[in-house]
Scaffold this motif. Structure first.
Motif, short mmCIF file in Angstrom:
data_model
loop_
_atom_site.label_atom_id
_atom_site.label_comp_id
_atom_site.label_asym_id
_atom_site.label_seq_id
_atom_site.Cartn_x
_atom_site.Cartn_y
_atom_site.Cartn_z
N GLY A 53 43.45 19.20 39.67
CA GLY A 53 42.46 20.09 40.27
C GLY A 53 43.00 20.87 41.46
O GLY A 53 42.27 21.62 42.10
N ALA A 54 44.28 20.74 41.76
CA ALA A 54 44.86 21.34 42.96
C ALA A 54 44.68 22.86 43.03
O ALA A 54 44.39 23.40 44.11
CB ALA A 54 46.34 20.99 43.07
N MET A 55 44.85 23.55 41.91
CA MET A 55 44.74 25.02 41.95
C MET A 55 43.30 25.46 42.23
O MET A 55 43.07 26.35 43.04
CB MET A 55 45.24 25.61 40.63
CG MET A 55 46.75 25.49 40.45
SD MET A 55 47.69 26.45 41.64
CE MET A 55 47.33 28.10 41.08
N GLY A 56 42.34 24.85 41.57
CA GLY A 56 40.94 25.18 41.82
C GLY A 56 40.49 24.78 43.20
O GLY A 56 39.72 25.48 43.86
N ILE A 57 40.96 23.62 43.68
CA ILE A 57 40.63 23.16 45.03
C ILE A 57 41.17 24.15 46.05
O ILE A 57 40.50 24.47 47.04
CB ILE A 57 41.16 21.73 45.26
CG1 ILE A 57 40.31 20.73 44.45
CG2 ILE A 57 41.18 21.38 46.74
CD1 ILE A 57 40.85 19.32 44.40
N GLU A 58 42.37 24.66 45.82
CA GLU A 58 42.93 25.67 46.72
C GLU A 58 42.03 26.90 46.78
O GLU A 58 41.78 27.45 47.85
CB GLU A 58 44.34 26.05 46.26
CG GLU A 58 45.10 26.92 47.23
CD GLU A 58 45.59 26.20 48.48
OE1 GLU A 58 45.60 26.85 49.55
OE2 GLU A 58 45.94 25.01 48.41
N ALA A 59 41.50 27.34 45.63
CA ALA A 59 40.61 28.50 45.59
C ALA A 59 39.32 28.22 46.37
O ALA A 59 38.83 29.08 47.11
CB ALA A 59 40.30 28.89 44.15
N LEU A 60 38.77 27.02 46.23
CA LEU A 60 37.57 26.65 46.98
C LEU A 60 37.87 26.62 48.48
O LEU A 60 37.07 27.11 49.29
CB LEU A 60 37.04 25.29 46.52
CG LEU A 60 36.41 25.23 45.13
CD1 LEU A 60 36.12 23.79 44.73
CD2 LEU A 60 35.15 26.08 45.06
N SER A 61 38.99 26.05 48.85
CA SER A 61 39.37 25.98 50.26
C SER A 61 39.52 27.37 50.86
O SER A 61 39.24 27.58 52.04
CB SER A 61 40.69 25.21 50.41
OG SER A 61 41.07 25.12 51.75
N ARG A 62 39.90 28.33 50.03
CA ARG A 62 40.13 29.70 50.50
C ARG A 62 38.90 30.59 50.34
O ARG A 62 39.00 31.80 50.49
CB ARG A 62 41.32 30.30 49.75
CG ARG A 62 42.65 29.67 50.13
CD ARG A 62 43.76 30.15 49.22
NE ARG A 62 45.02 29.52 49.51
CZ ARG A 62 46.05 30.13 50.11
NH1 ARG A 62 45.95 31.39 50.47
NH2 ARG A 62 47.16 29.48 50.32
N GLY A 63 37.74 30.01 50.01
CA GLY A 63 36.51 30.80 50.07
C GLY A 63 35.71 30.97 48.80
O GLY A 63 34.64 31.60 48.85
N MET A 64 36.16 30.48 47.67
CA MET A 64 35.32 30.54 46.47
C MET A 64 34.09 29.65 46.70
O MET A 64 34.17 28.62 47.37
CB MET A 64 36.07 30.04 45.23
CG MET A 64 37.10 31.00 44.70
SD MET A 64 36.32 32.25 43.66
CE MET A 64 37.73 33.27 43.30
N ASP A 65 32.94 30.07 46.16
CA ASP A 65 31.68 29.33 46.34
C ASP A 65 31.57 28.11 45.45
O ASP A 65 30.98 27.10 45.84
CB ASP A 65 30.48 30.23 46.01
CG ASP A 65 30.34 31.38 46.97
OD1 ASP A 65 30.55 31.19 48.17
OD2 ASP A 65 30.00 32.49 46.50
N LYS A 66 32.10 28.22 44.23
CA LYS A 66 31.90 27.17 43.24
C LYS A 66 33.14 27.03 42.39
O LYS A 66 33.81 28.02 42.10
CB LYS A 66 30.69 27.51 42.37
CG LYS A 66 30.36 26.47 41.33
CD LYS A 66 29.12 26.85 40.55
CE LYS A 66 28.84 25.79 39.54
NZ LYS A 66 27.62 25.08 39.76
N GLY A 67 33.43 25.80 41.97
CA GLY A 67 34.57 25.54 41.09
C GLY A 67 34.15 24.72 39.89
O GLY A 67 33.37 23.77 40.02
N ILE A 68 34.64 25.12 38.74
CA ILE A 68 34.44 24.35 37.52
C ILE A 68 35.82 23.90 37.06
O ILE A 68 36.73 24.72 36.89
CB ILE A 68 33.70 25.15 36.44
CG1 ILE A 68 32.29 25.46 36.97
CG2 ILE A 68 33.65 24.37 35.13
CD1 ILE A 68 31.40 26.19 36.02
N PHE A 69 35.96 22.58 36.90
CA PHE A 69 37.22 21.96 36.55
C PHE A 69 37.09 21.33 35.19
O PHE A 69 36.12 20.61 34.92
CB PHE A 69 37.58 20.88 37.58
CG PHE A 69 37.74 21.42 38.98
CD1 PHE A 69 39.01 21.71 39.46
CD2 PHE A 69 36.65 21.65 39.79
CE1 PHE A 69 39.18 22.21 40.74
CE2 PHE A 69 36.81 22.15 41.07
CZ PHE A 69 38.07 22.43 41.54
#
Length: 187
Positions: A53-69
């Motif tokens: 999940g590291a790539m999606g978590i990075e996107a969330l940390s950088r400001g994405m509102d929601k992540g689907i893994f």
């Protein structure tokens, strides 16, 4: 492995045990997010072959509102959930255990569109062209969204496929990053 930047900067992430996943190096991850724009102003990210999940978590940390893994192995799902709990991002995330095509079909049934779609399948099981076609056919990419494909240098992806075009292709050792967006004709 750690979160490189943003709200969760420096948080350590666990990798999936065994040899079935290949985590994106911090160096490549940093390069990817510098290309995409270091930070996001909201949006939804899909990490289709999530692994840890590291790539999606990075996107969330950088400001994405929601992540689907999504990942198809139980070990990966446990690791993703553990990393989301560790970073405090579980509430803005959904985690699914499914093969890629079933996941895409399920997300289309929910009428979801993504601002960032990450395709990083195991190198020996590349189905990126098929995934790209499905994403287009199912209208899962937001009008201003980007699809990020991480693949082996030996894999040559098409310049165009079903309404999307490759806008960047960058090599980092044996790893290549290909970025796709909707063509101007689609917009």
């Amino acid at each position: 492995m750690r979160v490189i930047s943003g709200q969760m900067k420096g948080k350590k992430l666990k990798s999936v045990a065994g040899m079935s996943t290949r985590p994106t190096s911090d160096k490549v991850k940093e390069a990817i997010y510098q290309i995409l724009g270091p930070y996001f102003d909201g949006g939804v990210v899909l990490d289709l072959y999530a692994g840890s999940g590291a790539m999606g978590i990075e996107a969330l940390s950088r400001g994405m509102d929601k992540g689907i893994f999504n990942d198809k192995t139980g070990q990966a799902i446990r690791t993703i959930k553990e990393n989301l709990r560790e970073t405090g991002l579980m509430e803005q995330s959904e985690v699914y255990r499914n093969d890629a095509q079933k996941a895409l079909n399920h997300l289309a049934e929910r009428n979801l569109q993504f601002h960032l779609i990450i395709l990083d399948p195991p190198y020996q099981k590349q189905a990126i062209p098929e995934n790209l076609s499905s994403i287009c056919e199912l209208d899962l990419l937001h009008a201003h969204g980007v699809i990020l494909c991480e693949h082996d240098r030996k894999v040559e992806l098409p310049e165009k496929i079903d309404g999307i075009v490759k806008v960047r292709n960058l090599a980092y050792g044996d790893t290549v990053i290909s970025l796709y967006e909707w063509s101007e004709l689609h917009a």
